[in-house]
Design an enzyme around this catalytic site. Structure first.
Site, PDB file in Angstrom:
ATOM      1  N   GLU A 267       0.821  -1.216   0.000  1.00  0.00           N
ATOM      2  CA  GLU A 267       0.000   0.000   0.000  1.00  0.00           C
ATOM      3  C   GLU A 267       0.856   1.267   0.000  1.00  0.00           C
ATOM      4  O   GLU A 267       1.555   1.541   0.991  1.00  0.00           O
ATOM      5  CB  GLU A 267      -0.887  -0.010   1.253  1.00  0.00           C
ATOM      6  CG  GLU A 267      -1.783   1.209   1.374  1.00  0.00           C
ATOM      7  CD  GLU A 267      -2.744   1.111   2.557  1.00  0.00           C
ATOM      8  OE1 GLU A 267      -2.492   0.299   3.470  1.00  0.00           O
ATOM      9  OE2 GLU A 267      -3.740   1.852   2.551  1.00  0.00           O
TER      10      GLU A 267
ATOM     11  N   GLU B 267     -11.953   1.206   4.965  1.00  0.00           N
ATOM     12  CA  GLU B 267     -10.999   1.581   6.014  1.00  0.00           C
ATOM     13  C   GLU B 267     -11.222   3.070   6.248  1.00  0.00           C
ATOM     14  O   GLU B 267     -10.607   3.926   5.605  1.00  0.00           O
ATOM     15  CB  GLU B 267      -9.564   1.296   5.581  1.00  0.00           C
ATOM     16  CG  GLU B 267      -8.593   1.492   6.748  1.00  0.00           C
ATOM     17  CD  GLU B 267      -7.147   1.431   6.310  1.00  0.00           C
ATOM     18  OE1 GLU B 267      -6.439   0.513   6.731  1.00  0.00           O
ATOM     19  OE2 GLU B 267      -6.719   2.321   5.533  1.00  0.00           O
TER      20      GLU B 267
END
Ligand code: LER
Ligand code: MN
Length: 271
Positions: free
Chosen positions: A154, A248
């Protein structure tokens, strides 16, 4: 078809972080299931903190899949990352991530490397740090292969790392690796800070795109900030992306409302 997921944090020290549900694995799974989510993404305090048999039963009882498992508690709780100057601590960081891969793999779920990518420093200058990170990603990506899952990497925004902040930097890191088992996790919150054009960057990620963190510009649930999801949804459709859009996001205004808002936005944009 894009699938929906919602995050559950089990890490006390992460309080204030961008997770929809907190601390209660069983109750969170029940709520996610009642709202119609396809899966949950879990942020555990360690590779051994959650009993796999208990999780398997919770997922099965609630008709949920495990979307992914975060490794960030290695940083939050133990201050480990993959570019630390001390070689013994770098080994510990890699072992921590390997442990999460071994926990998540049997569920068909990938592990996520976000904050565990670490940062370069005076002691480990950028080219050396990128080399260390690359070696770790090859090792860990090949380790994930046995479970038939990728390892997710990420890019995170400049205020959290000086390593890999954008899709372009992520692709520059992953393309030369001697493994094809590391994929990009594109988090719309980080992208809103770092990318010129979010939809264009998703398209640029192309076949490297492995997972999406579905959230708004201010890290509130999708629809509670100023992101324009129409071009994002189109880019994902054009890519035939069939992975997760996983929420998220901050539990704003509270966990149940954040989850409800997310699934409403998911259905509006992706179905
Ligand atoms: C983790 O998925 C993430 O997005 C990072 O910002 C964690 O700090
Ligand atoms: Mn994220």
């Amino acid at each position: 078809m894009i699938q929906s997921a919602v995050t559950i944090s089990l890490v006390q020290e992460a309080a204030g972080g961008p997770f929809v549900y907190w601390h209660d694995l069983a109750g969170s799974c029940q709520q996610a299931s009642a709202l119609g989510f396809d899966a949950v993404e879990v942020f555990p305090p360690s590779p051994t903190a959650v009993d796999p048999a208990e999780l398997r039963k919770l997922l099965s009882d609630n008709g949920l899949k495990l979307a992914a498992v975060g490794t960030g508690a290695g940083w939050v709780k133990q201050k480990l990352h993959l570019c630390l100057p001390d070689p013994a601590l770098r080994v510990k960081a890699r072992d921590y991530i390997r442990g999460i891969i071994d926990f998540a793999g049997p569920f068909g779920a990938p592990a996520i490397i976000g904050s565990m990518q670490g940062r370069w420093s005076d002691e480990i200058p950028k080219p050396d740090a990128i080399q260390l990170l690359s070696e770790a990603l090859v090792d860990l990506g090949e380790h994930a292969k046995q479970y038939g899952v990728p390892l997710l990497f990420e890019p995170i925004n400049r205020y959290e790392t000086n390593m890999v902040c954008s899709v372009e930097q992520g692709l520059a890191l992953l393309k030369p690796l001697e493994t094809c088992h590391v994929r990009l996790l594109c988090d719309l919150f980080h992208m809103n800070i770092e990318e010129v054009d979010i939809a264009a960057s998703l398209k640029q990620a192309g076949e490297y795109l492995g997972h999406v963190h579905f959230v708004d510009s201010n890290r509130r649930p999708a629809g509670c900030g100023h992101l324009d999801y129409a071009p994002i949804a189109k880019a994902l459709r054009d890519l035939n992306y069939n992975g997760y859009a996983s929420a998220e996001a901050l539990p704003w205004p509270n966990s149940p409302e954040a989850a409800k808002q997310t699934i409403t936005a998911f259905r509006k944009h992706f179905h």
